[in-house]
Design a protein around this motif. Structure first.
Motif, PDB file in Angstrom:
ATOM      1  N   VAL A   7       0.834  -1.199   0.000  1.00  0.00           N
ATOM      2  CA  VAL A   7       0.000   0.000   0.000  1.00  0.00           C
ATOM      3  C   VAL A   7       0.872   1.254   0.000  1.00  0.00           C
ATOM      4  N   ALA A   8       1.898   1.271   0.832  1.00  0.00           N
ATOM      5  CA  ALA A   8       2.800   2.427   0.888  1.00  0.00           C
ATOM      6  C   ALA A   8       3.517   2.611  -0.441  1.00  0.00           C
ATOM      7  N   ARG A   9       3.937   1.512  -1.050  1.00  0.00           N
ATOM      8  CA  ARG A   9       4.622   1.572  -2.341  1.00  0.00           C
ATOM      9  C   ARG A   9       3.686   2.134  -3.407  1.00  0.00           C
ATOM     10  N   ARG A  10       2.434   1.679  -3.414  1.00  0.00           N
ATOM     11  CA  ARG A  10       1.469   2.166  -4.406  1.00  0.00           C
ATOM     12  C   ARG A  10       1.164   3.645  -4.194  1.00  0.00           C
ATOM     13  N   GLU A  11       1.097   4.072  -2.930  1.00  0.00           N
ATOM     14  CA  GLU A  11       0.874   5.495  -2.659  1.00  0.00           C
ATOM     15  C   GLU A  11       2.054   6.322  -3.167  1.00  0.00           C
ATOM     16  N   ARG A  16       4.308   9.982  -7.318  1.00  0.00           N
ATOM     17  CA  ARG A  16       5.275  10.232  -8.394  1.00  0.00           C
ATOM     18  C   ARG A  16       4.559  10.434  -9.737  1.00  0.00           C
ATOM     19  N   GLU A  17       3.499   9.654  -9.986  1.00  0.00           N
ATOM     20  CA  GLU A  17       2.736   9.833 -11.231  1.00  0.00           C
ATOM     21  C   GLU A  17       2.101  11.218 -11.275  1.00  0.00           C
ATOM     22  N   TRP A  18       1.584  11.672 -10.130  1.00  0.00           N
ATOM     23  CA  TRP A  18       0.984  13.001 -10.079  1.00  0.00           C
ATOM     24  C   TRP A  18       2.040  14.055 -10.388  1.00  0.00           C
ATOM     25  N   ASP A 103      14.101   6.072 -10.566  1.00  0.00           N
ATOM     26  CA  ASP A 103      13.948   7.319 -11.320  1.00  0.00           C
ATOM     27  C   ASP A 103      14.267   7.139 -12.803  1.00  0.00           C
ATOM     28  N   GLU A 104      13.834   6.024 -13.361  1.00  0.00           N
ATOM     29  CA  GLU A 104      14.030   5.723 -14.779  1.00  0.00           C
ATOM     30  C   GLU A 104      12.695   5.841 -15.519  1.00  0.00           C
ATOM     31  N   ASP A 146      11.937   5.098  -6.211  1.00  0.00           N
ATOM     32  CA  ASP A 146      13.284   4.830  -5.706  1.00  0.00           C
ATOM     33  C   ASP A 146      13.622   3.341  -5.649  1.00  0.00           C
ATOM     34  N   ASN A 147      12.593   2.476  -5.628  1.00  0.00           N
ATOM     35  CA  ASN A 147      12.803   1.034  -5.561  1.00  0.00           C
ATOM     36  C   ASN A 147      12.584   0.353  -6.911  1.00  0.00           C
TER      37      ASN A 147
END
Length: 196
Positions: A7-11, A16-18, A103-104, A146-147
């Motif tokens: 959930v944290a990763r998806r948030e 980042r998408e925003w 960040d790719e 970042d991951n």
């Protein structure tokens, strides 16, 4: 515990998408202003549309495209849809080290004859001339977190190439291009392990 991390990763990916959408809006605005001002070149600007098959920055010869842009084939494709692709970008070095693609840029392009030619050249380690701007209208982009995780939304149903590469230690070269071909149904979300 793993569910909380997911959930944290998806948030984080959503944030980042925003942010990426804001960057793209600024880039489009800059392009419009430049076009209205009569500028002919973007070479001095900092905004550059990423191209997964354009391995720029190297001194190697550029392979000329043999397949002309198939406008009729692309005209039959949808540009937007309700499907999504999510996954993680990683590269395993020859010495066994796994590098995370943080960040790719991830690109999702329709699997057309035109894109297949570019994918074949890129996978052979060579650089192909840039894609016709009309093909880029059908390509979707996302930035990894970042991951190395990414989510690309708004994709239509169809067959696509999902591609990216990882910056190697030292920051002067990149991994070979990593490309996976996937098929998406309408409204479907697919997981992609973008690794090599």
């Amino acid at each position: 515990m793993a569910r909380r991390e997911l959930v944290a990763r998806r948030e984080l990916v959503a944030r980042r998408e925003w942010m990426m959408a804001g960057k793209l809006r600024l880039g489009v605005l800059a392009l419009m202003v430049m076009a209205l001002a009569g500028c002919e070149s973007l070479s001095t600007g900092s905004f550059q549309m990423p191209d997964i098959f354009d391995r720029s920055g190297s001194d190697e010869a550029v392979v000329k495209r043999q397949i002309p842009f198939p406008a009729e084939e692309y005209a039959q494709l949808e540009k937007r849809g309700t499907s999504a692709i999510q996954g993680r970008l990683t590269y395993r070095t020859p010495d066994g080290q796994t590098l995370v693609g943080s960040d790719e840029t991830i690109s999702v392009a329709p699997a057309t004859r035109y894109a297949a030619e570019a994918a074949e050249v890129a996978l052979s380690g060579r650089k192909i001339e840039p894609a016709d701007p009309r093909a880029r209208e059908y390509t979707h982009y996302a930035e990894t977190d970042d991951n190395g995780y990414f989510v690309v939304r708004g994709i239509p149903a169809g067959v696509f190439y999902v591609a990216g590469s990882v910056l190697l230690p030292g920051g002067e070269s990149r991994s070979p291009i990593i490309i996976k071909q996937i098929e998406l149904g309408d409204g479907q979300t697919r997981d992609v392990d973008l690794s090599r």
